[in-house]
Design a protein around this motif. Sequence first.
Motif, mmCIF file in Angstrom:
data_model
loop_
_atom_site.group_PDB
_atom_site.id
_atom_site.type_symbol
_atom_site.label_atom_id
_atom_site.label_comp_id
_atom_site.label_asym_id
_atom_site.label_seq_id
_atom_site.Cartn_x
_atom_site.Cartn_y
_atom_site.Cartn_z
ATOM 1 N N ASN A 366 0.805 -1.218 0.000
ATOM 2 C CA ASN A 366 0.000 0.000 0.000
ATOM 3 C C ASN A 366 0.841 1.272 0.000
ATOM 4 N N GLU A 367 2.124 1.152 0.330
ATOM 5 C CA GLU A 367 2.997 2.316 0.381
ATOM 6 C C GLU A 367 3.977 2.312 -0.785
ATOM 7 N N ASN A 368 4.592 3.466 -0.996
ATOM 8 C CA ASN A 368 5.579 3.607 -2.057
ATOM 9 C C ASN A 368 6.696 2.579 -1.859
ATOM 10 N N PRO A 369 7.089 1.861 -2.915
ATOM 11 C CA PRO A 369 8.183 0.892 -2.783
ATOM 12 C C PRO A 369 9.455 1.474 -2.188
ATOM 13 N N LEU A 370 9.699 2.774 -2.404
ATOM 14 C CA LEU A 370 10.890 3.400 -1.830
ATOM 15 C C LEU A 370 10.836 3.440 -0.302
ATOM 16 N N ILE A 371 9.636 3.465 0.251
ATOM 17 C CA ILE A 371 9.491 3.427 1.708
ATOM 18 C C ILE A 371 9.953 2.077 2.230
ATOM 19 N N TYR A 372 9.524 1.014 1.562
ATOM 20 C CA TYR A 372 9.954 -0.327 1.973
ATOM 21 C C TYR A 372 11.457 -0.479 1.811
ATOM 22 N N VAL A 412 13.165 -8.672 9.075
ATOM 23 C CA VAL A 412 12.707 -7.361 8.609
ATOM 24 C C VAL A 412 11.424 -7.500 7.797
ATOM 25 N N PHE A 413 11.362 -8.510 6.949
ATOM 26 C CA PHE A 413 10.141 -8.748 6.174
ATOM 27 C C PHE A 413 8.956 -9.019 7.106
ATOM 28 N N LYS A 414 9.195 -9.804 8.152
ATOM 29 C CA LYS A 414 8.123 -10.092 9.104
ATOM 30 C C LYS A 414 7.638 -8.822 9.787
ATOM 31 N N ARG A 415 8.584 -7.921 10.113
ATOM 32 C CA ARG A 415 8.203 -6.668 10.747
ATOM 33 C C ARG A 415 7.357 -5.815 9.809
ATOM 34 N N ILE A 416 7.706 -5.786 8.539
ATOM 35 C CA ILE A 416 6.913 -5.054 7.555
ATOM 36 C C ILE A 416 5.498 -5.615 7.487
ATOM 37 N N ALA A 417 5.395 -6.944 7.484
ATOM 38 C CA ALA A 417 4.078 -7.585 7.440
ATOM 39 C C ALA A 417 3.269 -7.254 8.691
ATOM 40 N N GLN A 429 7.806 4.478 10.677
ATOM 41 C CA GLN A 429 8.889 3.819 11.411
ATOM 42 C C GLN A 429 10.268 4.202 10.889
ATOM 43 N N LEU A 430 10.302 5.078 9.893
ATOM 44 C CA LEU A 430 11.582 5.559 9.379
ATOM 45 C C LEU A 430 12.113 6.645 10.306
ATOM 46 N N GLU A 431 13.381 6.564 10.649
ATOM 47 C CA GLU A 431 13.957 7.527 11.580
ATOM 48 C C GLU A 431 14.181 8.883 10.923
ATOM 49 N N TYR A 432 14.357 8.898 9.585
ATOM 50 C CA TYR A 432 14.429 10.146 8.830
ATOM 51 C C TYR A 432 13.603 9.952 7.566
ATOM 52 N N GLY A 433 13.945 10.663 6.489
ATOM 53 C CA GLY A 433 13.100 10.624 5.309
ATOM 54 C C GLY A 433 13.248 9.377 4.466
ATOM 55 N N VAL A 434 12.459 9.346 3.399
ATOM 56 C CA VAL A 434 12.468 8.249 2.429
ATOM 57 C C VAL A 434 13.632 8.459 1.460
#
Length: 443
Positions: A366-372, A412-417, A429-434
Amino acid sequence: MSISKDGKGQILYRKAKRIIPGGTQLLSKRPEMFLPELWPAYYSRAKGCKIWDLDGNEYIDVSYMGIGSNVLGYANDEVDAAAKEAINSGGMCTLNAPEEVYLAEKLIDLHPWAGGVRYAKAGGEAMALASRIARAHTNKDIILFCGYHGWHDWYLSANLANKNALDDLHIPGLEPLGVPKGLAGTNLPFHYNNIDEFYALMDKHKDNIAAVVIEPIRNDYPEDDFLKKIRTSTEKSGVVLIFDEVSAGFRLCAGGSHRVLGVDPDIAVFAKGMTNGYPLTAVVGKSDVMDAAQETFISSTFYTERVAFAATLKSIEVYERERVWEKQSEYGKIIQKGWKDLANTAGLKIDVGGILPMSHFSIIGNENPLIYKTFVTQEMLKRGYIASNSFYTSNAHSAEIINQYLKHLGDVFKRIAELNGSGITVESQLEYGVCQSGFGRLN
């Protein structure tokens, strides 16, 4: 491992941005491409597939291995010993280094269709050199191209006639500022595996085409004899066919990927895949085509320095002896299957692509691939990995290293899920920008 914007590398990069336009010399190394504010940015030393930053933190590189230039691994003992011997013998001299002849003989031995070699220092520079030779040989102007081929005027001129010409050829949004407007219409794009588009361009400009420039393989394999049809068409029309092997060369075999694909060009350009980190490129071509290099003017002092020739000769020797291409493909299979299995286990949708030695993935949600991508980089850095959404395999990696990497990536994948399932955005959950998209061909 904790990560901070106040590390020595992060502080130094902020200084760099004030005095170096763009911050770095290579777009693909800008920290904004990976993890804004937190990327270590600089290294103190590197060995094998390990990197130490300016604070002494140790990481395992499971990303680009010197942007694809360290196929044998960082600081290979044999290659560096050859370079040091050349330094001790004098890296530059009024006379020529014999190694440039020895390397030319080796490259022609690997490519029996060829009869001449010229050298440069960087991949884009070598592509400009090859284009100049082709135009000199044919006395024609137009180049048809597919893929990415550097930063020089001949290439960026594609965006003069059509400002979007390069958008879907891996580099969107490039402004051809500083490129002479008179070059508009001299460099025209076509798309990989679209033979009808290629034929249409050949027919429209048939009287003034100097060359066809193409990466023989990047992400996809040629379909329906795509390369063979281009070879037949160029031969019939007297057009020079140039294969850009800067990235794919010395990945699938000793030499160019075209050896595996079964199509010989008129010119092939090699660079980082053969040198293991030393600055040297080679333009290898048929004798009659390469003779044009003598008719036009191509000359530079540092094309003659000795160190990179010596290192490259040793790099190719080690590459062949250890059959490194087999390891690159073996590791690539483990990685690509691992990514798919991890995503399936976590319940994520993933797109995996690239040739085995140069694999990449993109998480689709659902989010921009760059976020992942940014989140993966951030969380893997905490675990001691220089990681992104690409993995260029090297002789310094091992199945054990890769399996440990996959184990951490699985967490990390599990956390994303989990975040997706809880309604909490990954971006939060990003500490700074994308990270920036920048150089699309690496994503």
